[in-house]
Design a protein around this motif. Structure first.
Motif, PDB file in Angstrom:
ATOM      1  N   GLU A  80      44.123  46.271  34.253  1.00 49.95           N
ATOM      2  CA  GLU A  80      45.037  46.005  35.378  1.00 49.95           C
ATOM      3  C   GLU A  80      45.672  44.621  35.189  1.00 49.95           C
ATOM      4  O   GLU A  80      44.997  43.666  34.776  1.00 49.95           O
ATOM      5  N   ASP A  82      46.431  42.045  36.825  1.00 56.18           N
ATOM      6  CA  ASP A  82      45.906  40.773  37.338  1.00 56.18           C
ATOM      7  C   ASP A  82      44.906  40.152  36.363  1.00 56.18           C
ATOM      8  O   ASP A  82      44.608  38.960  36.453  1.00 56.18           O
ATOM      9  N   HIS A  83      44.428  40.952  35.403  1.00 54.91           N
ATOM     10  CA  HIS A  83      43.492  40.425  34.394  1.00 54.91           C
ATOM     11  C   HIS A  83      44.063  40.461  32.976  1.00 54.91           C
ATOM     12  O   HIS A  83      43.677  39.666  32.140  1.00 54.91           O
ATOM     13  N   ASP A 164      36.052  43.751  38.147  1.00 53.78           N
ATOM     14  CA  ASP A 164      36.346  43.773  39.588  1.00 53.78           C
ATOM     15  C   ASP A 164      35.075  43.901  40.449  1.00 53.78           C
ATOM     16  O   ASP A 164      35.061  43.426  41.599  1.00 53.78           O
TER      17      ASP A 164
HETATM   18 FE1  FEO Z   1      41.445  46.281  39.228  1.00 53.49          FE
HETATM   19 FE2  FEO Z   1      41.369  42.880  39.774  1.00 53.49          FE
HETATM   20  O1  FEO Z   1      41.988  44.498  39.056  1.00 53.49           O
END
Ligand code: FEO
Length: 397
Positions: A80, A82-83, A164
């Motif tokens: 994802e 954000d990472h 997460d």
């Molecule tokens: Fe499922 Fe923090 O991304």
């Protein structure tokens, strides 16, 4: 300056996003962090990256510890953005780095970024990767949160990089659970679980079962504070949350047009307010989907209200029920209520349809309805319904 040291030669190198208030619909009142870590050894590894706009800050943090040429592995536990959002920048800067991930993650990354020039090292469940004094091993945790999700474990230091799982959208100056109030961290972890992970209770339970075979001293998630002293607390909370364990709690949420539905909500609240039961009431004009999802996680009973608007629901109620249906909370009992004018089969019956789709136990097959302003008799009926809801909630004890 914050303490970033997990162990000798293992540091947090992530970023704190103080300003984010909307994380794909999740109201992040307390901001967030995107946690990245570095392990320095004969070989050096970076674990996960940060959201793309923060790449420069990640780079600065890496340069406090090493040079780009000395980075051998960049581990991607979860694709994802954000990472993974800064991985392209890192792969360009680090000429000797291999991108370590599982096969599903490799496929996903190739659909998110141009990975043609990336040197991949694909790992499978249980594979070991030696950095020298540190040995990494990998645990696949599909659907916790995406299909490719994986955790990385440092055998010698007993550190689980949990991605997460166990995370929180919680911007803080302290990096560790010993530096921030525990109740705040647990509240944010609950909100995070309810809004990001609730749908994936079963896969998360499977992930926790795998993790329980590991000896863990530190859980380092990819958001929020790092768990060191309070690992039992967060694990025990997850055991309850993964099954949506109900508590004796009645959650009333509604929208109202000319206050008739609000009067019904007040009467249901008064009836439900008996010893041993927690009752919460929210007018959806003044709250958000994130908080209602969090309150739903451990509620035994839901009472959802809307007046009829154009033969259907008030938009706020439809928004909340659509969001909740997606998160699929388990083991809820529920009723629908509200006022109507001339369309008796309107808004309240639409609520029932949602509640049935959510597999709620429907406690009243017909909604509690008032034709325009509720009479004294109707308000008395609402109080009695509230009492019945509270008695049902007590069964969750
Ligand atoms: Fe499922 Fe923090 O991304």
């Amino acid at each position: 300056m914050a303490n970033t040291k997990l162990r000798k030669n293992i540091h947090w190198i992530g970023v704190v996003d103080w300003d984010v208030r909307d994380f794909h619909g999740y109201t992040t009142k307390k901001g967030s962090t995107y946690n990245s870590y570095i392990i320095k050894d004969t070989k050096t590894a970076v674990i996960d990256s940060v959201k793309a706009p923060f790449a420069d800050e990640l780079i600065d943090n890496i340069l406090k510890h090493t040079e780009f040429e000395k980075i051998d592995y960049i581990i991607c536990n979860h694709a994802e953005p954000d990472h993974s959002g800064s991985i392209s920048v890192l792969m360009d800067l680090c000429p000797n780095a291999e991108l370590v991930c599982n096969p599903k993650c490799r496929k996903t990354l190739s659909k998110l970024y141009n990975t043609d020039s990336w040197n991949f090292k694909t790992v499978n469940e249980g594979d070991k990767l030696s950095l020298g004094k540190h040995t990494l091993t990998f645990v696949n945790t599909p659907m916790a949160h995406w299909p490719e999700s994986m955790m990385t474990y440092v055998i010698e230091e007993k550190i689980l990089f949990s991605m997460d799982a166990f995370g929180q959208h919680y911007a803080t100056s302290g990096r560790f659970d010993t530096e921030e109030p525990l109740n705040c961290a647990l509240d944010e972890a609950k909100k995070y679980y309810a809004n990001i992970i609730m749908l994936y209770g079963k896969p998360v339970t499977a992930a926790m079962k795998k993790a329980s075979t590991l000896d863990i001293d530190i859980i380092a998630p990819s958001h929020g504070i790092i768990w060191t002293k309070h690992i039992p607390e967060i694990i025990n909370r997850y055991k309850d949350w993964t099954v949506c364990k109900p508590t004796p709690k009645v959650l009333i949420f509604f929208d109202t047009m000319w206050r008739s539905t609000a009067m019904m909500a007040d009467a249901i609240y008064k009836g439900a307010d008996i010893p041993g039961v927690e009752v919460k009431k929210f007018d959806l004009k003044y709250t958000n989907i994130t908080d209602i999802a969090t309150e739903t996680l451990d509620a035994a009973v839901l009472a959802v209200g809307s007046p009829t608007l154009n033969k259907g629901l008030m938009p706020k109620v439809a928004e909340h029920l659509t969001y909740l249906k997606g998160l699929a909370p388990k083991d809820k009992s529920a009723i629908a209520f509200g006022a109507y004018g001339w369309a008796k089969k309107g808004g309240q019956h639409k609520i029932l349809e949602y509640l049935k789709e959510m597999n709620c136990e429907i406690l009243k097959e017909e909604p509690v309805q008032s034709n325009f302003v509720p009479t004294d008799e109707k308000l008395q009926e609402c109080r009695e319904v509230g009492k019945m809801l509270a008695e049902k909630a007590i069964e969750a004890k």
